[in-house]
Design a protein around this motif. Structure first.
Motif, PDB file in Angstrom:
ATOM      1  N   GLY A   9       0.452  -1.319   0.087  1.00 58.04           N
ATOM      2  CA  GLY A   9       0.544  -0.077   0.353  1.00 58.04           C
ATOM      3  C   GLY A   9       0.726   1.278   0.499  1.00 58.04           C
ATOM      4  O   GLY A   9       2.403   0.989  -0.244  1.00 58.04           O
ATOM      5  N   LEU A  10      -0.075   2.292   0.302  1.00 58.08           N
ATOM      6  CA  LEU A  10       0.785   4.009  -0.075  1.00 58.08           C
ATOM      7  C   LEU A  10       0.801   4.135   1.687  1.00 58.08           C
ATOM      8  O   LEU A  10       0.447   4.214   2.116  1.00 58.08           O
ATOM      9  CB  LEU A  10       0.201   4.519  -0.324  1.00 58.08           C
ATOM     10  N   VAL A  11       2.055   4.630   1.864  1.00 59.73           N
ATOM     11  CA  VAL A  11       2.661   4.720   3.310  1.00 59.73           C
ATOM     12  C   VAL A  11       3.630   6.013   3.296  1.00 59.73           C
ATOM     13  O   VAL A  11       4.103   6.126   2.322  1.00 59.73           O
ATOM     14  CB  VAL A  11       3.669   3.487   3.835  1.00 59.73           C
ATOM     15  N   GLN A  12       3.283   6.660   4.321  1.00 55.03           N
ATOM     16  CA  GLN A  12       4.391   7.765   4.362  1.00 55.03           C
ATOM     17  C   GLN A  12       5.590   7.163   4.604  1.00 55.03           C
ATOM     18  O   GLN A  12       6.097   6.473   5.836  1.00 55.03           O
ATOM     19  CB  GLN A  12       4.239   9.191   5.358  1.00 55.03           C
ATOM     20  N   ALA A  13       6.598   8.383   4.238  1.00 60.47           N
ATOM     21  CA  ALA A  13       8.082   7.516   5.394  1.00 60.47           C
ATOM     22  C   ALA A  13       8.181   7.886   6.407  1.00 60.47           C
ATOM     23  O   ALA A  13       7.624   8.772   6.890  1.00 60.47           O
ATOM     24  CB  ALA A  13       9.354   9.188   4.611  1.00 60.47           C
ATOM     25  N   GLY A  14       8.802   7.180   7.134  1.00 55.38           N
ATOM     26  CA  GLY A  14       9.034   6.847   8.442  1.00 55.38           C
ATOM     27  C   GLY A  14       7.970   5.936   9.405  1.00 55.38           C
ATOM     28  O   GLY A  14       8.130   5.816  10.654  1.00 55.38           O
ATOM     29  N   GLY A  15       6.832   5.352   8.674  1.00 56.17           N
ATOM     30  CA  GLY A  15       5.507   4.330   8.351  1.00 56.17           C
ATOM     31  C   GLY A  15       6.465   3.007   8.456  1.00 56.17           C
ATOM     32  O   GLY A  15       7.467   3.038   7.875  1.00 56.17           O
ATOM     33  N   SER A  16       5.200   2.274   9.081  1.00 57.89           N
ATOM     34  CA  SER A  16       5.401   0.463   8.842  1.00 57.89           C
ATOM     35  C   SER A  16       4.562   0.267   8.062  1.00 57.89           C
ATOM     36  O   SER A  16       3.172   0.841   7.945  1.00 57.89           O
ATOM     37  CB  SER A  16       5.477   0.228   9.811  1.00 57.89           C
ATOM     38  N   LEU A  17       4.581  -1.070   7.283  1.00 62.17           N
ATOM     39  CA  LEU A  17       3.617  -2.188   6.488  1.00 62.17           C
ATOM     40  C   LEU A  17       4.530  -3.104   7.077  1.00 62.17           C
ATOM     41  O   LEU A  17       5.781  -3.886   7.197  1.00 62.17           O
ATOM     42  CB  LEU A  17       3.865  -2.083   5.314  1.00 62.17           C
ATOM     43  N   ARG A  18       2.613  -4.167   7.532  1.00 61.75           N
ATOM     44  CA  ARG A  18       3.538  -5.732   7.224  1.00 61.75           C
ATOM     45  C   ARG A  18       2.925  -6.616   6.207  1.00 61.75           C
ATOM     46  O   ARG A  18       2.103  -6.548   5.964  1.00 61.75           O
ATOM     47  CB  ARG A  18       2.915  -6.312   8.688  1.00 61.75           C
ATOM     48  N   LEU A  19       3.706  -6.965   5.359  1.00 59.72           N
ATOM     49  CA  LEU A  19       3.043  -7.797   4.381  1.00 59.72           C
ATOM     50  C   LEU A  19       3.138  -9.578   4.583  1.00 59.72           C
ATOM     51  O   LEU A  19       3.864 -10.135   5.390  1.00 59.72           O
ATOM     52  CB  LEU A  19       4.667  -7.696   3.297  1.00 59.72           C
ATOM     53  N   SER A  20       1.843  -9.899   3.934  1.00 62.55           N
ATOM     54  CA  SER A  20       1.507 -11.428   3.843  1.00 62.55           C
ATOM     55  C   SER A  20       1.540 -12.120   3.184  1.00 62.55           C
ATOM     56  O   SER A  20       2.018 -12.036   1.819  1.00 62.55           O
ATOM     57  CB  SER A  20       0.372 -11.773   4.673  1.00 62.55           C
ATOM     58  N   CYS A  21       2.398 -13.443   3.049  1.00 59.39           N
ATOM     59  CA  CYS A  21       2.223 -14.216   2.285  1.00 59.39           C
ATOM     60  C   CYS A  21       2.230 -15.320   2.578  1.00 59.39           C
ATOM     61  O   CYS A  21       2.360 -16.645   2.517  1.00 59.39           O
ATOM     62  CB  CYS A  21       4.008 -14.817   1.436  1.00 59.39           C
ATOM     63  N   VAL A  22       0.998 -15.957   1.925  1.00 55.94           N
ATOM     64  CA  VAL A  22       0.051 -17.852   1.752  1.00 55.94           C
ATOM     65  C   VAL A  22       1.103 -18.710   1.508  1.00 55.94           C
ATOM     66  O   VAL A  22       0.766 -18.450   0.189  1.00 55.94           O
ATOM     67  CB  VAL A  22      -1.050 -17.269   2.259  1.00 55.94           C
ATOM     68  N   ALA A  23       1.040 -19.566   1.525  1.00 53.06           N
ATOM     69  CA  ALA A  23       2.324 -19.798   0.972  1.00 53.06           C
ATOM     70  C   ALA A  23       0.769 -22.077   1.042  1.00 53.06           C
ATOM     71  O   ALA A  23       0.287 -22.043   2.148  1.00 53.06           O
ATOM     72  CB  ALA A  23       3.029 -21.204   1.424  1.00 53.06           C
ATOM     73  N   SER A  24       0.657 -22.584  -0.287  1.00 48.66           N
ATOM     74  CA  SER A  24       0.188 -23.710  -0.154  1.00 48.66           C
ATOM     75  C   SER A  24       1.074 -24.589  -1.153  1.00 48.66           C
ATOM     76  O   SER A  24       1.141 -24.069  -1.860  1.00 48.66           O
ATOM     77  CB  SER A  24      -1.889 -23.389  -0.310  1.00 48.66           C
ATOM     78  N   GLY A  25      -0.081 -25.667  -1.608  1.00 51.07           N
ATOM     79  CA  GLY A  25       0.453 -27.143  -2.186  1.00 51.07           C
ATOM     80  C   GLY A  25       1.063 -27.470  -1.598  1.00 51.07           C
ATOM     81  O   GLY A  25       1.172 -29.168  -1.754  1.00 51.07           O
ATOM     82  N   ARG A  26       2.234 -27.295  -1.486  1.00 52.97           N
ATOM     83  CA  ARG A  26       3.186 -29.095  -0.244  1.00 52.97           C
ATOM     84  C   ARG A  26       3.838 -28.688   1.083  1.00 52.97           C
ATOM     85  O   ARG A  26       3.368 -27.995   1.789  1.00 52.97           O
ATOM     86  CB  ARG A  26       4.269 -28.907  -0.853  1.00 52.97           C
TER      87      ARG A  26
END
Length: 118
Positions: A9-26
């Motif tokens: 997403g869009l965030v201002q400098a100094g800010g935070s984000l958390r990315l997620s990645c769902v894994a499936s299949g094996r």
């Protein structure tokens, strides 16, 4: 292995984000998971990796101390907590996976866009 990344997403400098990645299949215990990013006109850049079965992590110098890779194994989800974001962190972020012992990452998510405004 199928990977589905989200959280950009869009965030201002100094800010935070958390990315997620769902894994499936094996069975994820046999894999090493990682986050990469690609900025405009740049080559893909390795950010961090995590060995799924024991949690061992490796970080690129460019993000060490600001980004944290982690996993929630029962949810088959990989995370990237990003703090103190800078404009230079603007990029498309990808999660990836490779079997333990493999030299290259074979499986890639679709990417999630992070834009940091200065």
């Amino acid at each position: 292995v199928q990977l589905q990344a989200s959280g950009g997403g869009l965030v201002q400098a100094g800010g935070s984000l958390r990315l997620s990645c769902v894994a499936s299949g094996r069975n994820n215990n046999n894999y090493i998971m990682a986050w990469f990013r690609r900025g405009p006109g740049n080559e893909p850049e390795f950010l961090a990796s995590l060995v799924w079965y024991n949690g061992f992590t490796v970080y690129a110098d460019s993000v060490k101390g600001r980004f944290t890779i982690s996993s929630d194994n029962p949810k088959n989800t990989l995370y990237l907590q990003m703090n103190s974001l800078k404009a230079d962190d603007t990029a498309l972020y990808y999660c990836a996976a490779k079997p333990r012992g493999s030299a290259s990452y074979r499986y890639w998510g679709q990417g999630t866009l992070v834009t940091v405004s200065s």
